[in-house]
Design a protein around this motif. Structure first.
Motif, PDB file in Angstrom:
ATOM      1  N   GLU A 420     -20.608  18.226  36.129  1.00 45.30           N
ATOM      2  CA  GLU A 420     -20.667  16.600  36.893  1.00 45.30           C
ATOM      3  C   GLU A 420     -21.989  15.856  36.137  1.00 45.30           C
ATOM      4  N   TYR A 421     -21.566  14.571  35.405  1.00 43.84           N
ATOM      5  CA  TYR A 421     -22.941  14.055  34.830  1.00 43.84           C
ATOM      6  C   TYR A 421     -22.475  12.459  34.797  1.00 43.84           C
ATOM      7  N   ALA A 422     -23.433  11.592  34.808  1.00 38.38           N
ATOM      8  CA  ALA A 422     -23.343  10.192  34.604  1.00 38.38           C
ATOM      9  C   ALA A 422     -23.514   9.857  33.011  1.00 38.38           C
ATOM     10  N   ALA A 423     -22.319   9.120  32.661  1.00 33.64           N
ATOM     11  CA  ALA A 423     -22.567   8.681  31.345  1.00 33.64           C
ATOM     12  C   ALA A 423     -21.485   7.561  31.297  1.00 33.64           C
ATOM     13  N   HIS A 424     -21.843   6.369  30.509  1.00 30.40           N
ATOM     14  CA  HIS A 424     -21.090   5.140  30.205  1.00 30.40           C
ATOM     15  C   HIS A 424     -20.749   4.612  31.380  1.00 30.40           C
ATOM     16  N   GLY A 425     -21.894   4.565  32.279  1.00 28.25           N
ATOM     17  CA  GLY A 425     -21.587   3.849  33.633  1.00 28.25           C
ATOM     18  C   GLY A 425     -20.745   4.323  34.819  1.00 28.25           C
ATOM     19  N   SER A 426     -20.262   5.795  34.556  1.00 29.35           N
ATOM     20  CA  SER A 426     -19.559   6.258  35.730  1.00 29.35           C
ATOM     21  C   SER A 426     -19.749   7.943  35.837  1.00 29.35           C
ATOM     22  N   VAL A 427     -19.359   8.438  36.787  1.00 28.93           N
ATOM     23  CA  VAL A 427     -19.564   9.781  36.807  1.00 28.93           C
ATOM     24  C   VAL A 427     -18.520  10.553  35.984  1.00 28.93           C
TER      25      VAL A 427
END
Ligand code: NAP
Length: 609
Positions: A420-427
């Motif tokens: 679970e990680y944040a990328a491109h503005g979303s989880v």
């Protein structure tokens, strides 16, 4: 009860339950029936992968050389069991069609027989970077190398299994197919390539191969065939990949500290009533469901209504159900990039698909999930077209972290790193780990057992074992140590474990300390990468203790590696080569050959992906 089974002289590897079952089945049978069962069991044992290979290595071929022209050899190179399953299915069908078949894992293929082989089918998977499965390295190296014989007599067919989200998709099978042609062989069926959802491609390809094989191979007289009813017994077990068992969740516990920047779960599942059996080294396959939040992201991004019914492949389901249970939403694939590039006509996307752009394409796959593409390059999708363009959801494998001798066959434990990680503005989520992490008392997890005959404890329990398992790669070694303790083995156990921080990420710390205290574990070497200015990895510990580790290996220790294949397994391999060179005073070439030999013998086994 049958008298023979009660006899104290009859040594058995079966436990009391199985003996009782066998006694029930055989009670009242005539001597002729019992002899028939003996032959039937022997044929069945020869068919099982673990034994099929052993029966052939170093022994005369199952078929006299004169009959090689009438025989179909089916060889598989499998890392996670998929290629094995396809090969077994094909072998069963070919046998049922009356062909003379031998089925072998690549590691057990007698290479000296290749020059006499007439009809060869190879089903082989490619790993991340276009590498063969460990068990097939020797087979591939031999065929690719200078010692490979000319093969003008050979007709062959190759099926590759791969993952199109990797740039070197099916590289091993492509190279093998080309090399066999170079050696003078000819194809009797075209090269097949199957993606992660391999079932339908593999079935179609196998049917074609079988049809051609029946034309080119004469069906031998009944007397020349295996006197075996094998195809009659290849019925799948009650619960399998295609018919998973709905397992209740007994435990779902976070096993890293609250401050850890990762989430790792210890999951205990109930297998009660499933009939499933497992051994240390095996994996559990989990059919995941995509996270509800992700399904919502898709529906809102594409402005589609999840309640609308969509028909595909003769099935009608609400769109939300297709997205949550049936379609891959977390892994970007080439086919989706192509579909999105075509639909949007966007230059950036089209460029990345051009020849010579492999590196840019690989970066895109690595850094984006499908939802990122849908957001970055918006276009409208028709629900039915979307479902047709997306890849079917496939099961994820988790190494089993328990020994059935200790927890019983009704229970199985897993160690799950939650993605679970944040990328491109979303989880962003990993499908199976998010699903498992969210499970509670009411959840049923569809599971099956994936056997892994290549990753087994030594049959000789006096052998030492060395286990290298950073991160969640620790899982099978919890099973190994439990098993070795339960069977009171005399061999020593040495574990190398690494993770980010000692205080937060020391998985199963209390259990390892207890195992050290009780003598179940003889050595534990730890490498916490982010507790010091300079990163420390397990391979540094391997080098520090190189002299001793080499001595254990010389004395016959078995060596196991589990975890990340992309970097860790390669770096550990390098460290092993180095200590063999330094402490064994061997040349780099000899060290390489020695390690390759250990790999071939199964004394060095890797379970990495
Ligand atoms: P991870 O990301 O692999 O990290 C574990 C430790 O290894 C960290 O301390 C990490 O350090 C370190 N590390 C990073 N690069 C390394 C390298 N080149 N050599 C040695 N150590 C290195 O842990 P995880 O999140 O638990 O992931 C485990 C991996 O194993 C996943 O890729 C998973 O899919 C795989 N896995 C495979 C199997 C299997 O094949 N049966 C079973 C379980 C897990 P830094 O992060 O500080 O660099």
């Amino acid at each position: 009860m049958n008298a023979a089974l009660k006899s104290p002289q009859l040594d058995s590897t079966l436990d009391a339950d199985k003996l009782a079952q066998l006694a029930r089945l055989t009670s009242g049978l005539s001597p002729a029936d019992l002899y028939w069962i003996a032959a039937y069991s022997a044929a069945l044992a020869a068919r099982l992968p673990a034994y099929a290979g052993l029966a052939v290595v170093g022994e005369p071929s199952a078929v006299p050389a004169g009959q090689a022209g009438e025989r179909l050899s089916i060889v598989y190179g499998s890392q996670t069991g998929n290629s094995r399953r396809v090969a077994e299915q094909l072998a069963g069908n070919a046998e049922a069609a009356g062909l003379l078949v031998r089925l072998l894992r690549a590691g057990a293929y007698p290479l000296r027989e290749l020059a006499q082989e007439h009809h060869l089918v190879v089903v082989i998977s490619s790993q991340g970077d276009g590498d063969p499965p460990d068990d097939a390295i020797g087979f591939i190296e031999f065929i690719s190398g200078k010692r490979a014989p000319r093969l003008p007599q050979l007709k062959f067919a190759v099926l590759g299994l791969g993952d199109s989200s990797y740039p070197k998709f099916c590289a091993v099978s492509r190279e093998l197919d080309a090399r066999l042609i170079e050696l003078g062989a000819s194809r009797f069926s075209t090269l097949g390539e199957a993606d992660v959802d391999f079932d339908s491609t593999a079935a179609e390809w196998s049917a074609g191969v079988l049809e051609t094989a029946r034309e080119v191979l004469s069906v031998p007289a009944a007397s020349a065939r295996h006197a075996s009813p094998l195809h009659a017994v290849s019925a799948p077990p009650q619960h399998s990949r295609d018919n998973p068992f709905p397992a209740a969740v007994l435990e779902n516990q976070r096993i890293v500290s609250r401050n850890s920047d990762r989430d790792v779960r210890h999951i205990e599942l109930s297998l009660e009533g499933s009939g499933l059996r497992y051994e240390p080294g095996d994996a559990v396959g989990v059919w995941p469901q995509n996270p509800p939040a992700l399904v919502e992201q898709w529906l809102s991004t594409l402005k589609l209504d999840g309640a609308n019914e969509v028909e595909h492949d003769g099935r009608r389901l609400p769109l939300a159900r297709w997205l949550s249970h049936e379609r891959e939403l977390t892994r970007l694939t080439r086919s989706l990039v192509v579909a999105q590039a075509t639909a949007t006509g966007h230059g950036d996307l089209q460029r990345v698909l051009e020849p010579g752009q492999q590196a840019a394409f690989a970066r895109l796959l690595e850094s984006h999930q499908p939802i990122d593409l849908l957001r970055e390059f918006p276009t409208s999708w028709d629900a039915a077209q979307l479902i047709a363009a997306l890849r079917p959801l496939t099961p994820r494998l988790y190494s089993i972290a328990s020994s059935a001798r200790v927890v019983g066959h009704d229970e199985v434990h897993l160690t799950v790193g939650v993605v679970e990680y944040a990328a491109h503005g979303s989880v962003h989520y990993g499908a199976a780990s998010a699903f498992l992490a969210a499970t509670g008392d009411d959840t049923r997890v569809p599971v099956f057992v994936e056997k892994n005959e290549r990753f087994r404890l030594p049959a000789d329990s006096s052998r030492d074992v060395i286990m290298i398992g950073p991160g969640t790669g620790i899982a099978p070694f919890r099973a190994f140590v439990q098993e070795r303790q339960a069977t009171a083995t005399s061999g020593r156990n040495w574990l190398f474990f690494g993770n980010r921080h000692f205080a937060q990420d020391f998985l199963y710390q209390v259990e390892w300390q207890e195992a050290l205290r009780s003598g179940a574990l003889h050595r534990l070497d730890l490498a916490f990468s982010r507790d010091s200015a300079q990163k420390i990895y397990v391979q540094q510990r391997i080098r520090e203790h190189g002299r001793e580790l080499y001595a254990w290996l010389r004395e016959g220790a078995h060596l196991y590696v589990c975890g990340d294949s992309a970097h860790m397994a390669k770096d550990v391999h390098e460290a092993l080569l180095e200590i063999i060179t330094v402490h064994g005073r061997q040349s780099a070439a000899d060290a390489k050959a020695w390690l390759a030999e250990l790999l071939q013998q199964g004394r060095y086994a890797r379970d990495v992906y």
